[in-house]
Write a protein that holds these residues in place. Structure first.
Motif, PDB file in Angstrom:
ATOM      1  N   UNK A 166     -27.129 -26.349  35.483  1.00 10.27           N
ATOM      2  CA  UNK A 166     -25.972 -25.473  35.462  1.00 10.27           C
ATOM      3  C   UNK A 166     -26.012 -24.432  34.356  1.00 10.27           C
ATOM      4  N   UNK A 167     -25.083 -23.491  34.460  1.00  6.26           N
ATOM      5  CA  UNK A 167     -25.082 -22.344  33.559  1.00  6.26           C
ATOM      6  C   UNK A 167     -24.764 -22.746  32.123  1.00  6.26           C
ATOM      7  N   UNK A 168     -23.928 -23.759  31.929  1.00  8.32           N
ATOM      8  CA  UNK A 168     -23.580 -24.126  30.562  1.00  8.32           C
ATOM      9  C   UNK A 168     -24.793 -24.677  29.816  1.00  8.32           C
ATOM     10  N   UNK A 169     -25.577 -25.517  30.470  1.00  8.79           N
ATOM     11  CA  UNK A 169     -26.784 -26.039  29.832  1.00  8.79           C
ATOM     12  C   UNK A 169     -27.791 -24.927  29.589  1.00  8.79           C
ATOM     13  N   UNK A 170     -27.889 -23.992  30.528  1.00 10.12           N
ATOM     14  CA  UNK A 170     -28.831 -22.883  30.390  1.00 10.12           C
ATOM     15  C   UNK A 170     -28.496 -22.038  29.167  1.00 10.12           C
ATOM     16  N   UNK A 171     -27.227 -21.681  28.990  1.00 11.89           N
ATOM     17  CA  UNK A 171     -26.851 -20.860  27.844  1.00 11.89           C
ATOM     18  C   UNK A 171     -26.917 -21.645  26.544  1.00 11.89           C
ATOM     19  N   UNK A 172     -26.555 -22.916  26.575  1.00 11.21           N
ATOM     20  CA  UNK A 172     -26.615 -23.732  25.357  1.00 11.21           C
ATOM     21  C   UNK A 172     -28.039 -23.860  24.847  1.00 11.21           C
ATOM     22  N   UNK A 173     -29.032 -23.728  25.734  1.00  7.76           N
ATOM     23  CA  UNK A 173     -30.431 -23.866  25.327  1.00  7.76           C
ATOM     24  C   UNK A 173     -30.956 -22.661  24.573  1.00  7.76           C
ATOM     25  N   UNK A 174     -30.156 -21.584  24.459  1.00 11.42           N
ATOM     26  CA  UNK A 174     -30.642 -20.371  23.795  1.00 11.42           C
ATOM     27  C   UNK A 174     -30.600 -20.463  22.276  1.00 11.42           C
ATOM     28  N   UNK A 175     -29.957 -21.500  21.733  1.00 12.56           N
ATOM     29  CA  UNK A 175     -29.882 -21.656  20.277  1.00 12.56           C
ATOM     30  C   UNK A 175     -29.593 -23.121  19.969  1.00 12.56           C
ATOM     31  N   UNK A 176     -30.217 -23.681  18.926  1.00  8.25           N
ATOM     32  CA  UNK A 176     -30.011 -25.104  18.633  1.00  8.25           C
ATOM     33  C   UNK A 176     -28.551 -25.485  18.392  1.00  8.25           C
ATOM     34  N   UNK A 177     -27.740 -24.565  17.849  1.00  4.02           N
ATOM     35  CA  UNK A 177     -26.356 -24.896  17.548  1.00  4.02           C
ATOM     36  C   UNK A 177     -25.364 -24.453  18.601  1.00  4.02           C
ATOM     37  N   UNK A 178     -25.832 -23.875  19.712  1.00  2.00           N
ATOM     38  CA  UNK A 178     -24.930 -23.320  20.716  1.00  2.00           C
ATOM     39  C   UNK A 178     -24.226 -24.422  21.496  1.00  2.00           C
ATOM     40  N   UNK A 179     -23.018 -24.120  21.941  1.00  2.00           N
ATOM     41  CA  UNK A 179     -22.260 -25.072  22.741  1.00  2.00           C
ATOM     42  C   UNK A 179     -21.082 -24.377  23.394  1.00  2.00           C
ATOM     43  N   UNK A 180     -20.214 -25.175  24.002  1.00  3.07           N
ATOM     44  CA  UNK A 180     -19.082 -24.642  24.753  1.00  3.07           C
ATOM     45  C   UNK A 180     -17.783 -25.291  24.302  1.00  3.07           C
ATOM     46  N   UNK A 181     -16.728 -24.511  24.259  1.00  7.23           N
ATOM     47  CA  UNK A 181     -15.368 -24.992  24.092  1.00  7.23           C
ATOM     48  C   UNK A 181     -14.597 -24.504  25.315  1.00  7.23           C
ATOM     49  N   UNK A 182     -14.540 -25.326  26.340  1.00 10.41           N
ATOM     50  CA  UNK A 182     -13.972 -24.887  27.608  1.00 10.41           C
ATOM     51  C   UNK A 182     -14.867 -23.846  28.248  1.00 10.41           C
ATOM     52  N   UNK A 183     -14.327 -22.652  28.456  1.00  9.35           N
ATOM     53  CA  UNK A 183     -15.132 -21.561  29.032  1.00  9.35           C
ATOM     54  C   UNK A 183     -15.530 -20.542  27.970  1.00  9.35           C
ATOM     55  N   UNK A 184     -15.552 -20.961  26.706  1.00  9.02           N
ATOM     56  CA  UNK A 184     -15.971 -20.078  25.610  1.00  9.02           C
ATOM     57  C   UNK A 184     -17.327 -20.554  25.098  1.00  9.02           C
ATOM     58  N   UNK A 185     -18.305 -19.677  25.162  1.00  5.48           N
ATOM     59  CA  UNK A 185     -19.644 -19.959  24.644  1.00  5.48           C
ATOM     60  C   UNK A 185     -19.636 -19.674  23.153  1.00  5.48           C
ATOM     61  N   UNK A 186     -20.060 -20.646  22.347  1.00  8.64           N
ATOM     62  CA  UNK A 186     -19.986 -20.526  20.900  1.00  8.64           C
ATOM     63  C   UNK A 186     -21.351 -20.775  20.257  1.00  8.64           C
ATOM     64  N   UNK A 187     -21.670 -19.928  19.263  1.00  8.74           N
ATOM     65  CA  UNK A 187     -22.890 -20.102  18.478  1.00  8.74           C
ATOM     66  C   UNK A 187     -22.511 -19.960  17.014  1.00  8.74           C
ATOM     67  N   UNK A 188     -22.797 -20.955  16.177  1.00  2.76           N
ATOM     68  CA  UNK A 188     -22.403 -20.871  14.767  1.00  2.76           C
ATOM     69  C   UNK A 188     -23.215 -19.837  14.003  1.00  2.76           C
ATOM     70  N   UNK A 189     -22.685 -19.465  12.831  1.00  2.00           N
ATOM     71  CA  UNK A 189     -23.374 -18.511  11.974  1.00  2.00           C
ATOM     72  C   UNK A 189     -22.691 -17.159  11.979  1.00  2.00           C
ATOM     73  N   UNK A 190     -22.832 -16.430  10.872  1.00  2.00           N
ATOM     74  CA  UNK A 190     -22.197 -15.123  10.747  1.00  2.00           C
ATOM     75  C   UNK A 190     -23.090 -14.015  11.258  1.00  2.00           C
ATOM     76  N   UNK A 191     -22.529 -12.814  11.381  1.00  4.88           N
ATOM     77  CA  UNK A 191     -21.113 -12.496  11.186  1.00  4.88           C
ATOM     78  C   UNK A 191     -20.268 -12.951  12.375  1.00  4.88           C
TER      79      UNK A 191
END
Length: 322
Positions: A166-191
């Motif tokens: 699925x799309x959530x796993x695909x996008x989460x694989x683009x960065x070690x810290x990436x994940x989802x909060x509902x339908x919001x794709x989140x990646x830690x780090x600034x800015x």
């Protein structure tokens, strides 16, 4: 933190770029040359570029800073160098004073060349054209087959990942810290940056040069079109094996990394991998770092030993890659 808000329509409208683009990859290469992360992978490449890059390429350092948050006019979405250079020249009349102030504040060199560029001075634009051609001739053109290999292998793998998980796993694989909060794709780090796609969709573009957090930018359709998410390709350029790959898995990971993943179906230490593959410990560390960042292996410490093993995603990749 990067936060990208998806609607239901956006989740069904995620696509991959068809090809790498020469001036986009040129911009990423100039950025990668200035960065200091991933030295175990890019250190030798950066040293080579520093020795070989001609002085006339230096103006690009004022426009392309290492955080990747740069003006897009110098990285147009065009399929050839000449079309890209024409697009850069056509942008000369659309640069704003606000953009000049922001660029000058970030530039390491004198602002005089940038002011001349914004004033549409012919010599300044000739300098920019020459700088782009110089970097392309040294860093992009000789390695274009390897750039394409890294790009297409990444797209092929993530397309399979999308189909299987699925799309959530695909996008989460683009960065070690990436994940989802509902339908919001989140990646830690600034800015901090937040964007609502608003039904416009998203284009995914791997880059074999980029090493940081995924970058969100306007896509080729402009402000009203799909957004573009550029992320690090699974196999960065210095680790792309030259020559023809023996199979799909070798094309994606390279022969040595594919062999590492195959061995890690059973848990092994760093020393055992070095012994079994007859490679150095630093080389093992390079390969396991790349595989771990992609979510294909896990690593844990047990006393003095460092233990690696394939994840479920890594085993799925081995099965799909034969």
């Amino acid at each position: 933190m990067l936060r990208v808000h998806f609607t239901a329509e956006d989740l069904f409208n995620v696509t991959f770029a068809r090809e790498p683009l020469p001036l986009v990859e040129l911009g990423m290469a100039v950025v990668a040359w200035q960065r200091r992360d991933a030295q175990e992978v890019f250190g030798r490449w950066r040293g080579h570029v520093s020795r070989e890059l001609p002085g006339r390429a230096r103006p690009l350092l004022d426009l392309l800073r290492p955080d990747g948050d740069n003006l897009q006019f110098v990285e147009p979405f065009t399929p050839t160098l000449e079309e890209g250079l024409a697009a850069v020249r056509d942008a000369s009349g659309s640069l704003t004073g606000e953009q000049l102030a922001r660029t000058a504040a970030r530039a390491p060199g004198s602002a005089s060349w940038l002011r001349a560029l914004w004033a549409e001075d012919r010599d300044a634009w000739r300098q920019l054209d020459g700088a782009l051609r110089s970097v392309h001739d040294l860093v992009i053109a000789p390695h274009w087959p390897r750039i394409r290999q890294s790009f297409h292998a990444d797209v092929a793998w993530r397309t399979r990942l999308l189909a299987a998980h699925g799309i959530k796993a695909c996008l989460a694989s683009t960065h070690p810290g990436a994940g989802w909060a509902g339908t919001v794709f989140e990646v830690p780090g600034g800015p901090d940056f937040e964007c609502a796609l608003g039904g416009r969709g998203l284009i995914l573009m791997p880059s074999p040069f980029w090493t940081g957090r995924p970058l969100l930018a306007e896509g080729p359709g402009g402000p009203d079109g799909a957004r573009l998410l550029m992320y690090p390709a699974l196999t960065p350029l210095p680790l792309v094996d030259p020559g023809r790959a023996d199979g799909a898995l070798d094309a994606l990971l390279g022969r040595t990394r594919a062999a590492v993943l195959q061995l890690l179906v059973q848990q092994r230490t760093t020393s055992e991998l070095a012994r079994d593959l007859d490679i150095s410990l630093p080389s093992v560390s390079e390969h396991t770092r790349t595989l771990r960042a992609a979510g294909l292996i896990t690593t844990r410490r047990d006393g003095k030993a460092v233990l690696h093993s394939a994840t479920g995603l890594g085993v799925d990749l081995l099965r799909s890659g034969g």
